[in-house]
Scaffold this motif. Structure first.
Motif, mmCIF file in Angstrom:
data_model
loop_
_atom_site.group_PDB
_atom_site.id
_atom_site.type_symbol
_atom_site.label_atom_id
_atom_site.label_comp_id
_atom_site.label_asym_id
_atom_site.label_seq_id
_atom_site.Cartn_x
_atom_site.Cartn_y
_atom_site.Cartn_z
ATOM 1 N N PRO A 244 -9.493 -22.392 -42.518
ATOM 2 C CA PRO A 244 -8.716 -21.929 -43.690
ATOM 3 C C PRO A 244 -9.391 -20.770 -44.415
ATOM 4 C CG PRO A 244 -9.620 -24.123 -44.052
ATOM 5 C CD PRO A 244 -9.848 -23.815 -42.620
ATOM 6 N N LEU A 245 -8.582 -19.987 -45.119
ATOM 7 C CA LEU A 245 -9.063 -18.743 -45.739
ATOM 8 C C LEU A 245 -10.161 -18.992 -46.765
ATOM 9 C CD1 LEU A 245 -8.586 -15.715 -45.685
ATOM 10 C CD2 LEU A 245 -6.988 -15.988 -47.566
ATOM 11 N N SER A 246 -10.046 -20.094 -47.523
ATOM 12 C CA SER A 246 -11.054 -20.352 -48.561
ATOM 13 C C SER A 246 -12.424 -20.572 -47.929
ATOM 14 C CB SER A 246 -10.660 -21.563 -49.397
ATOM 15 O OG SER A 246 -10.317 -22.628 -48.533
ATOM 16 N N ARG B 234 -13.354 -19.384 -45.065
ATOM 17 C CA ARG B 234 -13.779 -18.094 -44.509
ATOM 18 C C ARG B 234 -14.454 -17.243 -45.560
ATOM 19 N NH1 ARG B 234 -12.080 -16.533 -39.611
ATOM 20 N NH2 ARG B 234 -10.587 -17.982 -38.743
ATOM 21 N N GLU B 235 -13.900 -17.294 -46.772
ATOM 22 C CA GLU B 235 -14.488 -16.455 -47.831
ATOM 23 C C GLU B 235 -15.900 -16.929 -48.128
ATOM 24 O OE1 GLU B 235 -11.806 -16.514 -51.077
ATOM 25 O OE2 GLU B 235 -10.437 -15.082 -50.136
ATOM 26 N N SER C 213 -18.185 -15.813 -45.253
ATOM 27 C CA SER C 213 -18.482 -14.376 -45.279
ATOM 28 C C SER C 213 -19.446 -14.041 -46.403
ATOM 29 C CB SER C 213 -17.195 -13.576 -45.467
ATOM 30 O OG SER C 213 -16.380 -13.710 -44.332
ATOM 31 N N HIS D 221 -9.048 -14.957 -35.618
ATOM 32 C CA HIS D 221 -8.287 -15.561 -36.705
ATOM 33 C C HIS D 221 -8.581 -14.888 -38.033
ATOM 34 C CE1 HIS D 221 -7.667 -19.534 -34.334
ATOM 35 N NE2 HIS D 221 -6.713 -18.675 -34.118
ATOM 36 N N GLY D 222 -9.840 -14.487 -38.205
ATOM 37 C CA GLY D 222 -10.200 -13.808 -39.449
ATOM 38 C C GLY D 222 -9.447 -12.504 -39.617
ATOM 39 N N GLN E 135 -6.573 -11.758 -38.361
ATOM 40 C CA GLN E 135 -5.165 -12.054 -38.680
ATOM 41 C C GLN E 135 -4.983 -12.185 -40.180
ATOM 42 O OE1 GLN E 135 -4.114 -11.649 -35.569
ATOM 43 N NE2 GLN E 135 -3.099 -13.589 -35.175
ATOM 44 N N GLU E 136 -5.994 -12.758 -40.856
ATOM 45 C CA GLU E 136 -5.853 -13.008 -42.291
ATOM 46 C C GLU E 136 -6.476 -11.900 -43.121
ATOM 47 O OE1 GLU E 136 -6.553 -16.892 -43.576
ATOM 48 O OE2 GLU E 136 -6.259 -17.801 -41.620
ATOM 49 N N ASP E 137 -6.819 -10.780 -42.485
ATOM 50 C CA ASP E 137 -7.358 -9.612 -43.191
ATOM 51 C C ASP E 137 -8.691 -9.897 -43.871
ATOM 52 O OD1 ASP E 137 -6.180 -7.236 -45.704
ATOM 53 O OD2 ASP E 137 -7.213 -6.939 -43.794
ATOM 54 N N LEU E 138 -9.463 -10.834 -43.329
ATOM 55 C CA LEU E 138 -10.808 -11.055 -43.864
ATOM 56 C C LEU E 138 -11.766 -11.076 -42.676
ATOM 57 C CD1 LEU E 138 -12.470 -11.728 -46.428
ATOM 58 C CD2 LEU E 138 -12.308 -14.102 -45.764
#
Lengths: 294, 291
Positions: free
Chosen positions: A228-230, A232-233, A236, B16-17, B19-22
């Motif tokens: 999930p994006l959270s 990933r942040e 990173s 996948h990253g 794809q989500e622009d990160l």
């Protein structure tokens, strides 16, 4: 919107000299005389020339009674029994895998030192040997522990515990081995929402914290679901913080990484790598670490 | 090209990253890494520049020499490109390993600069059919950290901006033979107009989207990439597809649009930095290689 930032290079100095704790470190460069006293025994990183003890590597001098050795600041990983390492498989050979661990020789992972799926304990058969590539292929990342060291310095690894094994989705950061602080445990679940493995060989693995601890944790099933994006942040940001700490030559351990993460929260993730932001964050981290000690 | 080996799970994470622009270092798909540009680093060249883009380090030197014009273009000078992949960059370049990559980059640069309007070649002519200036552009790869072509093109533009060609006068003798006289003043020189020099933007296709300025890890995940050269006004001078994968014509069109957009920002940022460096003049503290 594209963001392109270009700048002129500036001579960068390391952020603030920290007060030496516990006395001055005797730093030497290759060729420097350590001592002219002939009573000392020479250890690693030194040699004798015309009755003088001279350093052959750049580093700090360590003296134990009569033994003098120089511990290099930037070096390849020298394995010690019990170290946790993160390595990448480079070759699949007959009964073993060759693992790259940033040392002088490739490390060895014997088939007999590897956990079979399901945790069974049995003698490895010929079928297991043929199925080696199903377990680990070239390019795979593993976490392992150093079992022993061969006479030529090559390290033998084992993954005979459920916490070691093939690594799944995540990010690898490669740093110098001398920047990873030796601690009791190298597997950390940081409160910010990601987990990190600080390999003694300088390979740092950042990955999303697994939902539940399943029995096959040390096995070979890697989750292929998108992270999930959270998460990933967080990953990173941690990766950029570790790069910032390494650029400013700070020791890496869970507290320093966590403090650096907290100091970086006001900035955007991609801004952390800008030199001025990096200096600011690391300065704050250094300050908090000093406050913690004193 | 230098490459890293990645596990399947790592590649999946990167795809996948994107794809989500990160991306892994927090950048968006159209962001460049922080770049450092410095000109006039090599003293015995007519112009030089060094560009550091993340872990990619490129040094370009331009030497202006007198030569004879080409037969088909008698009133123009020309540029010669040579790329040297230093073994310092990656062990793969040891010995003759870097030759193939070097010739590929040099050929790409010839294509990019083939357009008539990139550099004003007529200003390089001294005597039609007899003498002209030949600019030998030498590129040295010091470190390979992904996205070589972009860094090289930025460095070439900066080096051409920095190039100072001495002013010459042609004197006619009584017998009609021409003599070339170099002016005595070392600061009396002509500068090239680099407004129309194109920059290369590499767009790598990862999954269903494309990224600009890929790192080594991202290059390992992309099967195909598009190299386009864009001028500061947004005009394309050349397009080249690299990699063993295939590209859909729709995605090529999208990538070209992105490339034009990114290229314009790149030129603006580069010109701003070069002007800033120029305005500092002699008070600029040279960093060079030991900074």
């Amino acid at each position: 919107m594209a963001a392109v930032s270009m700048r002129l290079p500036v001579v960068r100095k390391a952020v603030g000299p920290s007060a030496p704790r516990g006395g001055e470190k005797h730093l030497v460069a290759p060729g420097d005389t350590i001592t002219t006293d002939t009573g000392y025994m020479r250890g690693h990183g030194t040699y004798v020339d015309e009755e003088k003890l001279i350093a052959s590597v750049a580093g700090a001098v360590e003296r134990v009674n009569k033994l003098v050795c120089v511990r290099a600041l930037k070096t390849r990983y020298n394995g010690e029994v019990g170290d946790i390492v993160v390595g990448r498989i480079t070759e699949v050979q007959q009964k073993r895998w060759k693992v790259e661990t940033n040392s002088r020789l490739d490390s060895v992972l014997l088939l007999s030192s590897m956990n079979l799926p399901g945790g069974e304990l049995r003698r490895r058969s010929a079928a297991d040997e043929l199925a080696m590539r199903d377990y680990l292929q070239e390019g795979d990342l593993i976490s392992a522990e150093v079992q022993s060291i061969f006479s030529d310095g090559a390290v033998s690894l084992h993954t005979r515990s459920l916490k070691y094994g093939k690594l799944g989705q995540g990010v690898l950061v490669q740093v110098s081995p001398s920047l990873v602080k030796r601690q009791k445990t190298h597997f950390h679940d940081l409160p910010c929402g990601a987990s990190v493995i600080l390999g003694n060989n300088g390979f740092i693995w950042i990955y999303p914290t697994p939902e539940q601890k399943d029995e096959e944790a040390g096995g070979f099933t890697t989750s292929l679901e998108p992270v999930p994006l959270s998460d990933r942040e967080v990953i990173s940001r941690l990766r950029n913080c570790i790069v910032a700490l390494v650029t400013q030559k700070l020791m890496l351990f869970d507290t320093s990484i966590l403090y650096c993460y907290e100091a970086s929260l006001p900035h955007q993730i991609k801004d952390i790598l800008k030199p001025e932001v990096m200096e600011e964050i690391v300065l704050e981290t250094r300050q908090r670490l000093l406050d913690l000690e004193g | 090209m230098a490459s890293v080996v990645l596990s399947e799970a790592e590649k999946l994470y990167i795809v996948h990253g994107v794809q989500e622009d990160l991306r892994v270092d927090g950048r968006g798909c159209e962001d460049y890494r922080c770049a450092e540009v410095e000109t006039d680093v090599v003293s015995n060249t007519s112009g030089s520049a060094r560009v550091k883009l993340g872990h990619t380090d490129v040094l370009v030197g331009v030497k202006a020499e007198m030569g004879t014009p080409k037969l088909e273009k008698p009133d123009e000078g020309y540029l010669e490109f040579f790329v040297d992949c230093s073994a310092n960059a990656t062990p793969e370049f040891e010995g003759r390993g870097g030759e193939e990559l070097g010739t590929e980059i040099a050929n790409t640069l010839y294509r990019v600069f083939r357009s008539e309007s990139s550099v004003d070649l007529k200003s390089l002519c001294i005597n039609p059919r007899e003498h002209c200036w030949v600019l030998y552009v030498d590129i040295l790869l010091l470190e390979c950290g992904g996205n070589l072509f972009d860094a090289i093109s930025i460095a070439v533009k900066a080096a051409l901006f920095n190039t100072r060609i001495p002013k010459v006068r042609v004197l006619e003798d009584e017998e009609g033979s021409k003599e070339i006289e170099l002016s005595d003043d070392p600061y009396d020189c002509i500068r090239l107009n680099v407004d129309d020099v194109p920059c290369i933007v590499t767009l790598s296709k990862i999954g269903y989207r494309h990224v600009v300025d890929a790192t080594l890890q991202e290059e390992a995940c992309s099967l195909a990439s598009l190299l386009i050269s864009v001028t500061s006004k947004g005009a394309l001078t050349s397009v080249k597809k690299m990699g063993k994968g295939s590209l859909d014509p729709e995605s090529i069109f999208e990538m070209m649009e992105t490339g034009k957009r990114v290229g314009k920002s790149l030129h603006i940022a580069l010109q701003k930095t070069l002007d800033e460096e120029e305005s500092l003049g002699s008070s600029r503290q040279k960093v060079g290689f030991l900074g």
